[in-house]
Write a protein that holds these residues in place. Structure first.
Motif: not given
Length: 253
Positions: A38-42
């Motif tokens: 949902k938020q993505g990942d760096t």
């Protein structure tokens, strides 16, 4: 309510704690995967997997070692030190061991980004579910409080009303979840800021909570878990002394 609590699962008669401990890890990890989508990942996929591996092994060893150190006399007098270590575990050791495992892994693979923020809410959820199981064990596992005359003292399987410390922790974790969500919505935290806030809050809470739990104490009045909490807080001392470093940019509603 009779302690410990057992449940019938298929043909098995299991302590509820065994069920909630497994459920906590499973649901917590599924929630982590959901947040990541949902938020993505760096953090790149490969490095994230290595960070998870480092966290798992660090938490496994940290939890068992600090758990065994909760009672140094028993550890020194045991006939089978490996089995004794295997029998004992503690969340504080798991968190600190996981932190060490992740940081060492990041150094080995050259990952510079913080990896902790995505773990915070899943960790809180997993611990809450696990603590339900701890409460269900009453005095038959070392997660109960000392006797108390306070009106909310509970009989947990012996003759004394006791502090229901597992329930205290559940209430604290729910409040911490709400507080972290509110802080995250009001301020833009630096990468890793949410995880640092979680660790500082939890270590401080556990340091204080253990004053109302039975167990071995050194001559200066503290137990092994409390000492570990203080060492963890010392690690985060720069953040505690200069909390504004956590804020990237304020967002006022």
């Amino acid at each position: 309510m009779q302690f410990p609590v057992f449940v019938n699962l298929l043909k098995l008669h299991l302590p509820l704690h065994a069920v909630t401990e497994t459920l906590g890890m499973f649901i917590g990890f599924r929630y982590f995967l959901y947040l990541r989508r949902k938020q993505g990942d760096t953090v790149p996929q490969g490095n994230r997997i290595w960070a998870i591996i480092g966290a798992i092994f660090g938490a496994l060893f940290g939890s068992r070692i600090l758990g065994a150190l909760e009672n140094p006399p028993a550890l020194l007098n045991t006939d089978n030190i490996i089995f004794f270590i295997y029998q004992h575990k503690t969340i504080v050791g798991g968190l600190l061991g996981g932190l060490i495992g992740v940081e060492l892994t990041k150094k080995m693979i050259g990952e510079k980004h913080s990896t902790g923020d995505l773990f915070v809410y899943p960790l809180i959820l997993a611990i809450i579910i696990g603590r339900i199981g701890c409460f269900s064990m009453g005095v038959y596992e070392e997660t109960y409080g000392i006797p108390t005359t306070l009106p909310w003292g509970m009989y947990l399987g012996d003759a004394y009303p006791r502090h229901p410390v597992a329930l205290y922790e559940i209430v604290f974790l729910v409040a911490l979840w709400v507080a972290l969500a509110a802080i995250s919505s009001r301020y833009r935290l630096v990468s890793g800021g949410r995880f640092k806030l979680f660790m500082i809050a939890y270590l401080l809470f556990r340091f204080l909570l253990d004053f109302i739990k039975p167990g071995f104490r050194f001559s200066f009045g503290l137990g092994s878990i409390q000492i570990a909490c203080l060492l963890g807080l010392l690690y985060y001392a720069p953040t505690i002394l200069f909390p504004k470093r956590l804020i990237q940019k304020s967002i006022y509603a």
